[in-house]
Design an enzyme around this catalytic site. Structure first.
Site, PDB file in Angstrom:
ATOM      1  N   ARG A   1      10.233  31.572  13.979  1.00 64.68           N
ATOM      2  CA  ARG A   1      10.410  32.121  12.627  1.00 64.68           C
ATOM      3  C   ARG A   1      10.831  33.576  12.699  1.00 64.68           C
ATOM      4  NH1 ARG A   1       6.992  31.800   7.254  1.00 64.68           N
ATOM      5  NH2 ARG A   1       8.350  33.098   5.983  1.00 64.68           N
TER       6      ARG A   1
ATOM      7  N   ARG B   1      12.728  27.108   7.274  1.00 65.52           N
ATOM      8  CA  ARG B   1      11.978  27.822   8.310  1.00 65.52           C
ATOM      9  C   ARG B   1      11.319  26.846   9.275  1.00 65.52           C
ATOM     10  NH1 ARG B   1       8.385  30.496   3.846  1.00 65.52           N
ATOM     11  NH2 ARG B   1      10.511  30.735   3.218  1.00 65.52           N
TER      12      ARG B   1
ATOM     13  N   ASP C   1       5.687  27.828   8.644  1.00 64.99           N
ATOM     14  CA  ASP C   1       5.108  28.711   7.641  1.00 64.99           C
ATOM     15  C   ASP C   1       3.606  28.461   7.643  1.00 64.99           C
ATOM     16  OD1 ASP C   1       4.998  30.565   5.532  1.00 64.99           O
ATOM     17  OD2 ASP C   1       5.223  29.004   4.022  1.00 64.99           O
TER      18      ASP C   1
ATOM     19  N   ASP D   1       0.109  29.953   5.878  1.00 67.37           N
ATOM     20  CA  ASP D   1      -0.400  30.827   4.820  1.00 67.37           C
ATOM     21  C   ASP D   1      -1.907  30.692   4.701  1.00 67.37           C
ATOM     22  OD1 ASP D   1       2.065  31.865   3.850  1.00 67.37           O
ATOM     23  OD2 ASP D   1       2.403  30.027   2.716  1.00 67.37           O
TER      24      ASP D   1
END
Length: 166
Positions: A89, A99, A102, A104
């Site tokens: 990334r 991407r 990811d 989070d």
């Protein structure tokens, strides 16, 4: 070992990663990298497929996990971003583009955290079925510290059928 912090982490991928594979394989690899970085994964949701948000045309593989670690939120975010970089990334260019990975932080056992570059609860999670669905599957009773609602309740509100307007 008793870790000081408990996290709910959302995972997403919509690109192949060389020597890893397709998005679901990338998510499985990310779980291993999280363990190696000091996160003790307690629960992992099934992976789902979702439509992209924004300009990307590729479908995403999404999931969620709960994990314990001694890392405080800012250090945990740094570890997640390093894992994203390790999977290819690069944070530049258009937002919400395709991407490889990811990660989070959605929720944290400490409640609310507002630091530069980090906001917990994640500001958009209440509006995203691809986050709430997997999260509610593994932590249905975890309460959002802002609304007081459980993940199960938030997911039900987001996905309930509403009558058509008259």
């Amino acid at each position: 070992m008793s870790a000081a912090h408990h996290y709910l982490i959302a995972l997403g991928s919509n690109q192949r990663v060389p020597n890893v594979g397709a998005p679901r394989a990338v998510l499985r690899r990310a779980v291993g990298l999280l363990e190696a970085a000091g996160f003790h994964v307690e629960a992992l949701s099934p992976f789902i497929e979702s439509r992209p948000v924004g300009p990307s045309l590729r479908s995403y593989a999404n999931g969620a996990l709960t994990a314990n670690t001694d890392l405080a939120p800012v250090a945990a975010l740094a570890a997640l971003q390093q894992i994203e970089r390790d999977c290819g990334r690069r944070r530049r260019g258009q937002r919400w583009r395709s991407r490889p990975l990811d990660l989070d932080i959605v929720l944290w056992s400490g409640g609310v955290c507002n630091q530069p570059g980090l906001e917990i609860p994640h500001p958009l999670f209440r509006h995203r079925d691809f986050v709430l669905g997997p999260a509610a599957a593994i932590a249905p009773d975890w309460r959002d510290p802002v609304t007081g609602l459980t993940l199960k309740q938030l997911h039900a509100r987001l996905t309930r059928n509403r009558p058509a307007p008259r």
